[in-house]
Design a protein around this motif. Structure first.
Motif, short mmCIF file in Angstrom:
data_model
loop_
_atom_site.label_atom_id
_atom_site.label_comp_id
_atom_site.label_asym_id
_atom_site.label_seq_id
_atom_site.Cartn_x
_atom_site.Cartn_y
_atom_site.Cartn_z
N GLY A 3 -16.28 0.55 6.32
CA GLY A 3 -16.26 -0.32 7.49
C GLY A 3 -15.08 -1.27 7.48
N ALA A 4 -14.82 -1.88 6.31
CA ALA A 4 -13.70 -2.81 6.20
C ALA A 4 -12.36 -2.09 6.39
CB ALA A 4 -13.74 -3.50 4.84
N SER A 5 -12.26 -0.88 5.84
CA SER A 5 -11.01 -0.12 5.96
C SER A 5 -10.69 0.22 7.41
CB SER A 5 -11.10 1.17 5.14
OG SER A 5 -11.27 0.89 3.76
N ILE A 6 -11.70 0.66 8.13
CA ILE A 6 -11.50 1.00 9.54
C ILE A 6 -11.07 -0.23 10.34
CG2 ILE A 6 -12.69 1.73 11.64
CD1 ILE A 6 -14.37 3.59 9.88
N PHE A 7 -11.70 -1.37 10.04
CA PHE A 7 -11.35 -2.62 10.74
C PHE A 7 -9.92 -3.04 10.41
CE2 PHE A 7 -11.26 -7.30 10.92
CZ PHE A 7 -11.57 -7.48 12.27
N GLU B 45 3.39 4.70 7.38
CA GLU B 45 4.65 4.06 7.02
C GLU B 45 5.50 3.77 8.25
OE1 GLU B 45 8.70 5.01 4.40
OE2 GLU B 45 6.93 6.29 4.18
N LEU B 46 5.57 4.73 9.17
CA LEU B 46 6.37 4.54 10.38
C LEU B 46 5.77 3.47 11.29
CD1 LEU B 46 7.21 8.26 11.23
CD2 LEU B 46 8.76 6.54 10.27
N ILE B 47 4.46 3.48 11.42
CA ILE B 47 3.82 2.49 12.30
C ILE B 47 3.93 1.09 11.71
CG2 ILE B 47 1.63 1.76 13.35
CD1 ILE B 47 0.79 4.69 13.44
N MET B 48 3.73 0.98 10.39
CA MET B 48 3.78 -0.34 9.74
C MET B 48 5.20 -0.81 9.49
SD MET B 48 0.69 -1.22 9.64
CE MET B 48 0.86 -2.70 8.64
N GLY B 49 6.17 0.11 9.51
CA GLY B 49 7.57 -0.28 9.36
C GLY B 49 8.05 -0.44 7.94
N SER B 50 7.21 -0.07 6.94
CA SER B 50 7.64 -0.19 5.55
C SER B 50 6.79 0.71 4.66
CB SER B 50 7.49 -1.64 5.06
OG SER B 50 6.12 -2.00 4.97
N PRO B 51 7.33 1.16 3.53
CA PRO B 51 6.53 1.97 2.60
C PRO B 51 5.32 1.21 2.08
CG PRO B 51 8.87 2.17 2.09
CD PRO B 51 8.75 1.08 3.11
N GLY B 52 5.49 -0.09 1.81
CA GLY B 52 4.38 -0.88 1.31
C GLY B 52 3.22 -0.95 2.29
N GLY B 53 3.53 -1.14 3.56
CA GLY B 53 2.49 -1.18 4.58
C GLY B 53 1.79 0.16 4.72
N GLY B 54 2.58 1.23 4.68
CA GLY B 54 2.00 2.56 4.77
C GLY B 54 1.11 2.88 3.58
N GLY C 69 -0.41 0.72 1.62
CA GLY C 69 -1.59 -0.13 1.64
C GLY C 69 -2.70 0.44 2.49
N LEU C 70 -2.37 0.93 3.68
CA LEU C 70 -3.39 1.52 4.56
C LEU C 70 -3.88 2.86 4.01
CD1 LEU C 70 -2.09 0.77 8.17
CD2 LEU C 70 -3.60 -0.57 6.71
#
Length: 511
Positions: free
Chosen positions: A186-190, A304-313, A315-316
């Motif tokens: 649930g937390a991941s989806i949010f 990664e593309l949506i978040m704009g960085s490898p770290g953001g990609g 993390g999700l």
């Protein structure tokens, strides 16, 4: 208050043990799970590329809705029968009870081996999917890493041994792990919903695109038929819905909680799946770019593309890896129980050994080991043929589907008389659900035997029908060698709620 609840729980568990005894089995496992603990976790992102090839956003959203509603009919159909006979034996026990006397043993053997093959191969595909997720996650920071098959195999073995260890030594904590899984999911989806909607690194699409864009040219199939190819991922997602029955002997009030878990799992998955998919469709990067990723896993690159960085990609994607691991643990647990139950009825070579329950761990350890070893051995095929190995996900879905509709079909053929007294009986709508479920399974059997894209090459050939046939030949051979002389099927008993017998009426009244 606590003492009162404990007393009620004891009464309910005593009734369940008495009902199980009436079904022909002795209570060997602890009933430490409730409805919330057997709701299955489903993963939508593992076969994501096939949905992109099969039409894109329109197929992904509306295909998922359609499949969810169809699978809901299947869940209702299985729920009715499981309410009548809540045992870990599942489909082969139901087929034995429902079939005409002349065909009981044969139907239970056929259904049992198809079901067991499905359990093993779907557990294999889920564990392997976790391994591929790990490889794909590493690829975010090491895009030039050229993965070789033996590396993937070793990661797969490590994942499989990890899930086995959790199932074996953490059985007491599995209800808590199931609870953590629910909160994590649930937390991941949010988090994914908020993160993608806020960043939208590749821009935002209109509602018309997110809900209606369809491109059927990428699969090579005729444009209209590509939509059906895009249905393969959600069909695979729901393949294990009937495996919930394998946990029946560890659940309180199983004649209600098992069927409810099947139905509620679909409803929860439909809602959570749409919450997960919709922000992706509104922020989806260029589809050909995603499909060109070497690993065949477009989700890490997409994030990664949506978040704009490898770290953001990363993390999700890490959140999805967690969901996948929880799913692997649940599937591995259920597969071990299915193995144990079939061995208990003397249908597997060395049944007496595989049917033992470790009293200290409260787990059918030998059956768990057998299921794990078979998965690891089948994993060796990946070294020789990735296409042949990839067929296991299709085989698992086909086998489980067939094992589901055999008892449903027998019940429908006989006018649903045997399930009319079940506590989870749906009446006329149940008959409609039976018809829809049978039609759907027959249709997806054909779909899962077809290649996802044309033209067909050596590495894209679908060998599901070949692998399925191979397993069935082995089953037939064992029947000739052993089954026809020594297999007598599950116990001949009356079902819970049957007009032919009364089960634990005193306990039911007290509860």
């Amino acid at each position: 208050m606590s003492e009162k609840n404990d007393s009620k729980s004891q009464i309910v568990n005593r009734k369940a043990a008495d009902d199980l005894k009436a079904l022909g089995y002795t209570q060997e496992l602890s009933r430490n799970r409730g409805l919330f603990h057997i709701l299955f976790t489903f993963g939508l992102s593992a076969p994501f590329s096939t949905s992109l090839v099969g039409g894109g956003p329109a197929t992904i959203i509306w295909g998922y809705v359609v499949i969810s509603l169809v699978v809901l009919c299947l869940a209702i159909s299985l729920g009715e029968i499981s309410s009548r006979s809540p045992t870990s034996a599942g489909p082969y026990y139901w087929a034995h009870q429902l079939a005409p006397p002349k065909y009981k043993i044969l139907m239970s053997w056929v259904t049992g081996w198809i079901s067991l093959t499905g359990n093993w191969t779907i557990a294999l595909s889920v564990n392997f999917g976790v391994a591929l997720f790990i490889v794909a996650a590493a690829g975010i920071y090491h895009p030039d890493w050229e993965v070789v098959p033996y590396q993937v195999l070793l990661i797969f073995w490590a994942v499989t041994l990890f899930t086995m260890s959790v199932c074996m030594f953490g059985n007491t904590y599995l209800p808590m792990i199931d609870t953590i899984c629910a909160w994590w999911t649930g937390a991941s989806i949010f988090i994914i919903l908020i993160a993608l909607s806020a960043k939208a690194g590749q821009g935002r699409h209109s509602a018309g695109f997110a809900l209606g864009h369809y491109d059927g040219t990428l699969s090579g199939w005729p444009e209209g038929f590509s939509f059906f190819i895009g249905l393969l991922p959600p069909a695979y997602t729901y393949a294990a819905i009937g495996m919930i029955a394998s946990m029946a002997e560890e659940v309180e009030e199983p004649e209600l909680q098992v069927p409810r878990a099947m139905v509620y799992s679909v409803v929860v998955a439909l809602v959570s799946g749409l919450v997960f998919l919709l922000p992706i469709m509104f922020t989806l990067p260029d589809i050909p770019t995603l499909l060109a990723v070497p690993s065949g896993q477009p989700v890490p690159l997409m994030f990664e593309l949506i978040m704009g960085s490898p770290g953001g990609g990363f993390g999700l994607f890490f959140l999805l890896i967690g969901i996948a691991v929880f799913c692997a643990i649940s599937i591995s647990t259920a597969a071990s129980r299915a193995t144990w139950a079939f061995a208990r009825d003397n249908a597997i070579p060395g049944s007496k050994y595989w049917a033992r329950v470790h009293k200290g761990l409260d787990v059918p350890v030998n059956a768990l080991l057998l299921s794990t070893i078979i998965q690891m051995l089948l994993g060796l095929i990946y070294l020789g043929s990735t296409a042949g190995f990839n067929a296991f996900s299709g085989v698992g879905t086909i086998c489980l589907g067939v094992s589901y509709v055999l008892p449903v079909g027998i019940s429908l053929w006989q006018g649903r008389r045997e399930i009319s007294t079940a506590r989870y009986y749906w009446g006329t709508f149940g008959a409609v659900a039976n018809i829809v479920a049978i039609a759907w399974v027959l249709f997806f059997i054909v779909l899962f035997c077809m290649p996802a894209a044309l033209p067909v090459r050596t590495n894209t050939m679908n060998y599901a029908s070949v692998v399925f046939t191979g397993f069935m030949v082995l089953s037939a051979g064992w029947y000739i060698i052993h089954g026809r002389k020594h297999y007598t099927g599950p116990p001949n008993t009356v079902a819970i709620g049957s007009n032919e017998g009364k089960l634990s009426q005193e306990g039911a009244a007290a509860a």
